[in-house]
Design a protein around this motif. Structure first.
Motif, PDB file in Angstrom:
ATOM      1  N   GLY A 168      39.111 -56.970  20.179  1.00 54.02           N
ATOM      2  CA  GLY A 168      37.995 -56.096  20.563  1.00 54.02           C
ATOM      3  C   GLY A 168      38.426 -54.636  20.642  1.00 54.02           C
ATOM      4  O   GLY A 168      39.568 -54.293  20.315  1.00 54.02           O
ATOM      5  N   TYR A 169      37.518 -53.789  21.104  1.00 52.95           N
ATOM      6  CA  TYR A 169      37.747 -52.337  21.051  1.00 52.95           C
ATOM      7  C   TYR A 169      37.545 -51.675  22.412  1.00 52.95           C
ATOM      8  O   TYR A 169      36.706 -52.086  23.213  1.00 52.95           O
ATOM      9  CB  TYR A 169      36.783 -51.688  20.054  1.00 52.95           C
ATOM     10  CG  TYR A 169      37.036 -52.101  18.628  1.00 52.95           C
ATOM     11  CD1 TYR A 169      37.971 -51.429  17.838  1.00 52.95           C
ATOM     12  CD2 TYR A 169      36.366 -53.197  18.074  1.00 52.95           C
ATOM     13  CE1 TYR A 169      38.222 -51.832  16.538  1.00 52.95           C
ATOM     14  CE2 TYR A 169      36.613 -53.598  16.767  1.00 52.95           C
ATOM     15  CZ  TYR A 169      37.550 -52.910  16.005  1.00 52.95           C
ATOM     16  OH  TYR A 169      37.804 -53.314  14.721  1.00 52.95           O
ATOM     17  N   PHE A 170      38.319 -50.613  22.622  1.00 47.78           N
ATOM     18  CA  PHE A 170      38.070 -49.686  23.715  1.00 47.78           C
ATOM     19  C   PHE A 170      37.556 -48.399  23.083  1.00 47.78           C
ATOM     20  O   PHE A 170      38.229 -47.808  22.247  1.00 47.78           O
ATOM     21  CB  PHE A 170      39.354 -49.451  24.508  1.00 47.78           C
ATOM     22  CG  PHE A 170      39.274 -48.322  25.508  1.00 47.78           C
ATOM     23  CD1 PHE A 170      38.141 -48.159  26.298  1.00 47.78           C
ATOM     24  CD2 PHE A 170      40.337 -47.442  25.667  1.00 47.78           C
ATOM     25  CE1 PHE A 170      38.061 -47.124  27.222  1.00 47.78           C
ATOM     26  CE2 PHE A 170      40.264 -46.410  26.587  1.00 47.78           C
ATOM     27  CZ  PHE A 170      39.131 -46.240  27.373  1.00 47.78           C
ATOM     28  N   VAL A 171      36.317 -48.020  23.442  1.00 50.52           N
ATOM     29  CA  VAL A 171      35.665 -46.847  22.869  1.00 50.52           C
ATOM     30  C   VAL A 171      35.461 -45.843  23.996  1.00 50.52           C
ATOM     31  O   VAL A 171      34.714 -46.099  24.939  1.00 50.52           O
ATOM     32  CB  VAL A 171      34.308 -47.232  22.229  1.00 50.52           C
ATOM     33  CG1 VAL A 171      33.598 -45.997  21.683  1.00 50.52           C
ATOM     34  CG2 VAL A 171      34.502 -48.269  21.118  1.00 50.52           C
ATOM     35  N   CYS A 172      36.151 -44.719  23.887  1.00 53.23           N
ATOM     36  CA  CYS A 172      36.222 -43.791  25.006  1.00 53.23           C
ATOM     37  C   CYS A 172      35.614 -42.442  24.612  1.00 53.23           C
ATOM     38  O   CYS A 172      35.936 -41.908  23.552  1.00 53.23           O
ATOM     39  CB  CYS A 172      37.704 -43.652  25.335  1.00 53.23           C
ATOM     40  SG  CYS A 172      38.060 -42.399  26.509  1.00 53.23           S
ATOM     41  N   LEU A 173      34.716 -41.916  25.442  1.00 56.82           N
ATOM     42  CA  LEU A 173      34.094 -40.621  25.176  1.00 56.82           C
ATOM     43  C   LEU A 173      34.878 -39.538  25.892  1.00 56.82           C
ATOM     44  O   LEU A 173      35.024 -39.589  27.117  1.00 56.82           O
ATOM     45  CB  LEU A 173      32.637 -40.608  25.652  1.00 56.82           C
ATOM     46  CG  LEU A 173      31.655 -41.447  24.826  1.00 56.82           C
ATOM     47  CD1 LEU A 173      31.827 -42.926  25.078  1.00 56.82           C
ATOM     48  CD2 LEU A 173      30.214 -41.039  25.118  1.00 56.82           C
ATOM     49  N   LYS A 174      35.396 -38.594  25.130  1.00 56.73           N
ATOM     50  CA  LYS A 174      36.284 -37.580  25.689  1.00 56.73           C
ATOM     51  C   LYS A 174      35.864 -36.171  25.295  1.00 56.73           C
ATOM     52  O   LYS A 174      35.146 -35.974  24.327  1.00 56.73           O
ATOM     53  CB  LYS A 174      37.714 -37.830  25.186  1.00 56.73           C
ATOM     54  CG  LYS A 174      38.466 -38.866  26.033  1.00 56.73           C
ATOM     55  CD  LYS A 174      38.905 -38.237  27.332  1.00 56.73           C
ATOM     56  CE  LYS A 174      39.514 -39.255  28.283  1.00 56.73           C
ATOM     57  NZ  LYS A 174      39.590 -38.750  29.647  1.00 56.73           N
TER      58      LYS A 174
END
Length: 239
Positions: A168-174
């Motif tokens: 799976g994925y870690f999707v991070c808004l930065k």
């Protein structure tokens, strides 16, 4: 162009098929946000246009390149006023969404918004990522974990990655410091079995904010000792 039109165009530019209910839902969401913001600190911005751009469209931009898409299970860690998770659920009816926040008042706010929008399939967790990341009901159960501006990246990785299934994925808004934070996160990525996939630059309408989305893939299971006990990850990020 009025705010509703701008929101509609912004969503469509992000590949979302809009309808009247969706646009109405966002309008109601902002009204409840402003109302509750008088009693507790949920956001520094209340103006309709600003909320539409900096909260709603910014949240939906995380669907870019298809890591977050309809039909997946997703946990939003440290969701605050619901970003990015709740706007994602408004646009993607079939995501299985869990919102986690350590402050019960914020969870109450999110339940109020969901009730007003007739969304009844969100799971709300009042608690800390450090505790629930150890809980078998949640650990490695999600296709995607996401977070927006909750903490520095090495800390966020430890908060979020235990929830993600292998593959799976870690999707991070930065924000603008993404490259520096990536450098500082090499050890955390190594320890927690992550591979960096890509950085996506986000253009928001009528905004010169520099935002990006960092995407990581989980290549192996999280070691048992992570996440460490509450307070530990923030005080001593994995270096």
């Amino acid at each position: 162009m009025d705010n509703r039109e701008m929101l509609k165009k912004g969503l469509e530019d992000l590949g979302i098929d809009t309808n009247d209910k969706m646009l109405e839902d966002f309008k109601i969401y902002r009204e409840i946000l402003v109302d509750w913001n008088q009693k507790m600190n949920l956001t520094g911005i209340e103006d309709e246009k600003e909320v539409y751009i900096k909260h709603f469209l910014d949240s939906i931009s995380s669907t870019t390149n298809g890591y977050i898409r309809d039909g997946i299970s997703i946990i939003d860690v440290g969701t605050g006023a619901g970003f990015p998770g709740l706007p994602l659920r408004i646009c993607l009816n079939n995501i299985q969404l869990t919102l986690l926040d350590s402050l019960n008042k914020r969870i109450n706010f999110l339940q109020e918004v969901s009730n007003n929008l007739d969304i009844d399939d969100i799971k709300f967790i009042h608690g800390r990522a450090e505790d629930f990341g150890k809980d078998e009901e949640y650990r490695e159960q999600y296709d995607v974990a996401t977070a927006r501006a909750v903490a520095g990246l090495p800390v966020l990785i430890e908060f979020c990655v235990p929830f993600v299934k292998v593959g799976g994925y870690f999707v991070c808004l930065k924000g603008p410091n993404a490259n520096l934070e990536l450098e500082e996160s090499k050890a955390a990525m190594e320890v927690l079995g992550l591979e960096f996939i890509e950085k996506i630059d986000v253009e928001l309408p009528e905004s010169d904010l520099k935002h990006n989305i960092l995407v990581f893939k989980k290549m192996k299971s999280t070691p048992d000792k992570y996440p460490r006990k509450a307070g530990k990850p923030t005080k001593n990020p994995i270096k």
